[in-house]
Design an enzyme around this catalytic site. Structure first.
Site, PDB file in Angstrom:
ATOM      1  N   ASP A  52       0.900  -1.152   0.000  1.00 40.77           N
ATOM      2  CA  ASP A  52       0.000   0.000   0.000  1.00 40.77           C
ATOM      3  C   ASP A  52       0.934   1.196   0.000  1.00 40.77           C
ATOM      4  OD1 ASP A  52      -1.524   2.248   0.705  1.00 40.77           O
ATOM      5  OD2 ASP A  52      -3.061   0.961   1.574  1.00 40.77           O
ATOM      6  N   HIS A  53       1.076   1.830  -1.160  1.00 34.35           N
ATOM      7  CA  HIS A  53       2.159   2.816  -1.261  1.00 34.35           C
ATOM      8  C   HIS A  53       1.949   4.013  -0.333  1.00 34.35           C
ATOM      9  CE1 HIS A  53      -0.613   4.416  -4.288  1.00 34.35           C
ATOM     10  NE2 HIS A  53      -0.079   5.581  -4.034  1.00 34.35           N
TER      11      HIS A  53
ATOM     12  N   HIS B 153      -6.146   2.545   1.267  1.00 33.38           N
ATOM     13  CA  HIS B 153      -5.258   3.641   1.676  1.00 33.38           C
ATOM     14  C   HIS B 153      -5.796   4.423   2.879  1.00 33.38           C
ATOM     15  CE1 HIS B 153      -3.328   2.715  -2.024  1.00 33.38           C
ATOM     16  NE2 HIS B 153      -4.234   3.269  -2.786  1.00 33.38           N
TER      17      HIS B 153
END
Ligand code: NAP
Length: 484
Positions: free
Chosen positions: A177-178, A240
């Site tokens: 999950d950047h 996110h």
């Protein structure tokens, strides 16, 4: 300040989908930046894999052009590019067939760190995992990196977890999950747990509410067909924004260690209340000034998918009971801005009377653009004439505070890839976390599907649908302005 580059062990990294959009824009330029930082050991190899026919040389040319496109000329000296390209190789293979896998097996060493980045469509994750296993390529300590989306709902996420678990242990699976790789997000943990100032105030007694905003100016554009099957809730909130909420709401882990951090995040997800229809506003952007509307972009005239969503979320535990978390995210909004705002309560009694300029303290954490934090505090307006108060920001822009080091913050992807090589899972989602997040999101989505809820229209370049304002107004609060 001298930045410390922590060396990593030599590795073999395979990027499946190396010719795709994500690899070109993020993964390969990110690896190049790590090469410049001295974190790609001499004997390490990066192997691209996809179905296209390509030699090593052609792949290097392809990567060189990606670096040209996505990095400023000053940040890619010729010598460095040459040195980086020498680490690159290419293997042609099909995730769904057998061709090419023996070639990959012959290329990959077993006595170095092995990492396999699945930068392909999620439908292929299972095929890749199975073939890596069947062809005896991955060792027991190999790591796989799995891109988003991780499932479409609880059932599909569970099925994917089961498929991956058939070939890899949980300790080998890195669900990316950047958002968790962003410097500011990690700084949120540093601010909370490395300072005595905030933790005593970090609860419902002192925090009035929290706002999490992820605003984009772009529409769904070329991704319309995919996005229409997803929508803002699945694309942004379940993953996110849920992760951001967890980092704000979690209890202090006993140690900054993967198991401890992920246990605490999971407890937050379990404590989330169901969200009723009165606490949800969904929107769809309208067309304007030659720009297409959402339904035109999605090529689906009757689409009920939301390009915007705002939710009031409650965490039912001792720390947070009574402090709502308002989340909103959308496309084609007035500015590209992502921010977490911790809005503190007013002082219990004002000795200065009813001051006009009175504002609550707000800790604002900017994720983009210009990562940084601002704490707004009230001070006395300078000069004679009585005690007039004014709000000033204590600004902690990383670029300013840390000079060149702060300006050159590693991109989320490069940081996370290096964590994979180091074998550190702290900033990756565990299987049970993803499932718990879907277990929370699924009934919310099923609710509006059953009601055949129509998203409210909003103008491109606005702050979203009018109704979203009411979500806070009726609680005597207001959204912060969306601005870059
Ligand atoms: P993409 O541009 O469509 O690229 C897909 C890649 O997979 C290409 O290199 C393609 O090359 C390869 N591929 C397709 N079928 C294959 C097969 N059967 N065997 C082996 N390779 C195959 O996709 P993307 O946008 O890069 O996205 C990749 C992943 O990242 C997806 O899971 C996506 O959801 C996720 N993601 C992307 C972004 C983004 O900004 N792009 C952001 C977040 C997450 P060939 O056709 O030559 O095989």
């Amino acid at each position: 300040m001298v930045s410390r580059v922590i060396p990593v062990d030599p590795f073999d990294l395979v990027v499946f989908g190396a010719t795709g959009d994500l690899a070109r824009r993020k993964i390969l330029p990110g690896l190049f930046r790590r090469y410049i930082a001295g974190q790609i050991p001499e004997s390490s190899r990066i192997t691209g894999a996809a179905r296209a026919e390509m030699t090593d040389g052609a792949f290097r040319t392809f990567v060189a052009s990606a670096l040209e496109e996505f990095l400023d000329a000053a940040k890619r000296p010729d010598e460095a590019v040459k040195g980086f390209l020498a680490h690159l190789h290419y293997v042609r293979l099909d995730a769904t067939g057998e061709a090419g896998w023996d070639r990959l097996a012959a290329r990959i060493r077993r006595d170095v760190v092995q990492a396999f980045y699945f930068s392909v469509a999620p439908a292929l994750f299972g095929d890749l995992a199975e073939r890596l296993h069947r062809h005896g390529i991955a060792t027991a300590s190999a790591r796989i990196v799995v891109e988003k989306p991780f499932g479409h709902d609880l059932d599909s996420a569970r099925a994917l977890n089961v498929t991956l678990a058939a070939h890899f242990a949980e300790s080998q699976i890195y669900r990316i999950d950047h958002y968790l790789g962003k410097e500011t997000v990690q700084n949120l943990m540093a601010v909370r747990f490395a300072n005595i100032l905030f933790e005593p105030l970090w609860n419902a007694r002192h925090i009035d509410h929290v706002q999490i905003t992820v605003a984009e100016t772009v529409g769904v554009g070329g991704r319309g067909a995919y996005y229409d099957t997803s929508g803002a809730m699945r694309d942004m909130v379940q993953n996110h924004m849920m992760q951001l909420l967890c980092l704000i709401a979690m209890e202090p882990p006993y140690e900054f260690e993967p198991g401890a951090v992920r246990d605490e995040k999971l407890k937050v997800i379990h404590a989330l209340e169901p969200v009723g229809p009165e606490d949800i506003v969904r929107g769809q952007y309208r067309g304007s000034e030659g720009r297409l509307s959402y339904v035109e972009d999605a090529e689906n005239p009757g689409s009920l998918t939301e390009s915007y969503i705002a939710l009031k979320v409650e965490v039912a535990n001792w720390r947070w009971k009574g402090t709502p978390f308002y989340l909103r995210t959308g496309k084609r909004l007035r500015a590209r801005a992502s921010e977490i705002a911790i809005v503190f309560k007013e002082v219990p009694h004002s000795i200065f009377g009813d001051e006009e300029g009175w504002r609550e303290n707000v800790l604002a954490i900017r994720l983009q653009p210009n990562e940084g934090m601002t704490l707004s505090v009230m001070i006395k307006e300078p000069g004679p004439g009585g005690m007039r108060l004014t709000e000033v920001p204590l600004d902690m822009s990383f670029a300013e505070a840390l000079g060149a080091e702060g300006a050159d913050i590693p991109d989320a992807y490069e940081r996370l890839i290096m964590d994979v090589i180091r074998g550190n899972q702290t900033l990756f989602m565990r299987g049970d976390e993803v499932e718990a997040a879907w277990a929370w999101a699924d009934p919310i989505i099923a609710g509006w599907e059953a009601r055949e809820d129509r998203p409210k229209g909003y103008d491109s370049g606005s702050s979203g649908p009018e109704d979203a304002l009411m979500l806070l107004h009726r609680d005597g609060r207001r959204w912060r302005e969306i601005r870059e």
